[in-house]
Scaffold this active site. Sequence first.
Site, PDB file in Angstrom:
ATOM      1  N   ASP A 162     -21.891  -0.897 -13.754  1.00  0.00           N
ATOM      2  CA  ASP A 162     -22.088   0.318 -14.554  1.00  0.00           C
ATOM      3  C   ASP A 162     -23.129   1.177 -13.851  1.00  0.00           C
ATOM      4  O   ASP A 162     -24.069   0.664 -13.252  1.00  0.00           O
ATOM      5  CB  ASP A 162     -22.611  -0.043 -15.948  1.00  0.00           C
ATOM      6  CG  ASP A 162     -21.619  -0.904 -16.717  1.00  0.00           C
ATOM      7  OD1 ASP A 162     -20.406  -0.723 -16.497  1.00  0.00           O
ATOM      8  OD2 ASP A 162     -22.046  -1.756 -17.502  1.00  0.00           O
ATOM      9  N   ASP A 179     -29.989  -3.329 -25.151  1.00  0.00           N
ATOM     10  CA  ASP A 179     -30.278  -4.467 -26.027  1.00  0.00           C
ATOM     11  C   ASP A 179     -31.425  -5.368 -25.528  1.00  0.00           C
ATOM     12  O   ASP A 179     -32.496  -5.396 -26.128  1.00  0.00           O
ATOM     13  CB  ASP A 179     -29.000  -5.271 -26.337  1.00  0.00           C
ATOM     14  CG  ASP A 179     -28.134  -5.577 -25.124  1.00  0.00           C
ATOM     15  OD1 ASP A 179     -28.574  -5.307 -23.992  1.00  0.00           O
ATOM     16  OD2 ASP A 179     -27.011  -6.098 -25.299  1.00  0.00           O
ATOM     17  N   ASP A 195     -18.569  -6.582 -12.948  1.00  0.00           N
ATOM     18  CA  ASP A 195     -18.335  -5.139 -12.926  1.00  0.00           C
ATOM     19  C   ASP A 195     -19.653  -4.376 -12.841  1.00  0.00           C
ATOM     20  O   ASP A 195     -20.714  -4.932 -13.089  1.00  0.00           O
ATOM     21  CB  ASP A 195     -17.506  -4.670 -14.133  1.00  0.00           C
ATOM     22  CG  ASP A 195     -18.004  -5.259 -15.421  1.00  0.00           C
ATOM     23  OD1 ASP A 195     -19.226  -5.301 -15.603  1.00  0.00           O
ATOM     24  OD2 ASP A 195     -17.171  -5.695 -16.247  1.00  0.00           O
TER      25      ASP A 195
END
Length: 466
Positions: free
Chosen positions: A80, A159, A78
């Site tokens: 983003d 992160d 996917d």
Amino acid sequence: MITKFIKRILRRDPMVKHTQANNTGAPKRIPKKSHRIDPHLLSKNAVKVTHTLQQAGYEAFIVGGAVRDLALGISPKDFDVATDATPDQVQRLFRKARLIGRRFQIVHVTFFGKGHPEIIEVSTFRALLDNAGDHVAESGRILRDNVWGSQGEDAARRDFTINAMYYDPSSETVLDYHGGMADMQKKTLRMIGDPAKRYREDPVRMLRAVRFAAKTGFELDSATRAPIAKLGKLLNDVPSARLFDEILKLLMSGYSWRAIQGLKEAGLHHGLLPLLDHILDDGEDSKGANDFVKLALANTDERIQSGKSVSAGFLFATLLWPDLLKNWKSNSSKGMANIPALHDAMDDTIATQSSGMTIQRRFESDMREIWSMQPRFERRVGRYPFRLIESPRFRAGYDFMLLRCATGELNPAIGQWWTDFIAADPAGQDELMASVKNESGNIPGPAKRRRRRKPKSATPPESAAS
Ligand code: ATP
Ligand code: MG
């Protein structure tokens, strides 16, 4: 250029707080010849989204895991997009756009094509939060997250360095704030900032570390790994639904067995799911159970890696099967009839698991259907096989039964019989059923009556097919 700039200022939402960009440094700009991202791996819809935003005067990039995967040469599952437009501003630009979430507001832009609809997740650059204010709990865990910031700040709150790169499809340039590309080359997973602080802010990052290490085959940098041993217990404070989602991602990563070993090495598996404790218990007693679960996970990994779908209900049905089998046998040994013993065992297994984490609500009915089909695979005469084939979840039940055959828990001839039966024409099906009559003798055959052979099966042998 100037008109674009003015347009952008005018579009800024006056209600939105923008923090001062703090000193997050300039990004390294990596040109195409260095990153070698293949534009064919890009989602056309993701490119459409960045393009539309850029046309409207905003900044827009593909970001996060998609850039990591593209740089690895993998097709991302996917995409983003990160932008300096606010969620409201994004929403106004697209016909099918929905605002999602409260704690972390994003926009889902949906595209309907030939296959499944594709959702591109668009988020606004987020600010770095200090430990003051009402955004952070006493433990350091971040509670609310809708303060917009600069791209540099947005990068710093991600992160891992390899998850904090921004790709602009128009210029084919990667913006890299934290040395992600260098870490990719070193095959290192490195937390941005002070790892202990970052784990305290969001303990789920420890699970993400294990998942990405399994998926990429990268090593955790030593400073990134070190605090996990001490901070693992913070996972107890994470809401169980979020924890469950993360475990599900881990199991569906295509590298579940490696990830589960990683959890064990990091000392993170205890108490996450009772079934993980069970799987990772190396005792002789659990050897059979381990073999079954290992095979189920290898099978899941293979399916995911070759782009096939996997149902979470099926996966949990396999993970809990050893426990269910134990309960089933125990009920049978107390004299319960086979089918009620199975149903009672299903209740027990599900109840025990629910005490750890609420997996089941969403998947319980799938799991029950798959399980309750199992004894029915041993009834291969009369109308039984036809009724079974018509069950809506037959395929899942059949795949599950084949796994049981593969570990020798169920006689592999039964699996083969079903494989043939599915493929056969009506005459062939009659022949197959006749062969069962002859073979097992549980229904008098047309010719000689043979002695009943003890079925080699997973069902409690005393009461099989009762
Ligand atoms: P996947 O392949 O599983 O989708 P991903 O890296 O895209 O991996 P997502 O959960 O989709 O993971 O998150 C998208 C991006 O958002 C990440 O790459 C990372 O930059 C950021 N992100 C997600 N979760 C966190 C978190 N808990 N803490 C910090 N940053 C995060
Ligand atoms: Mg992602």
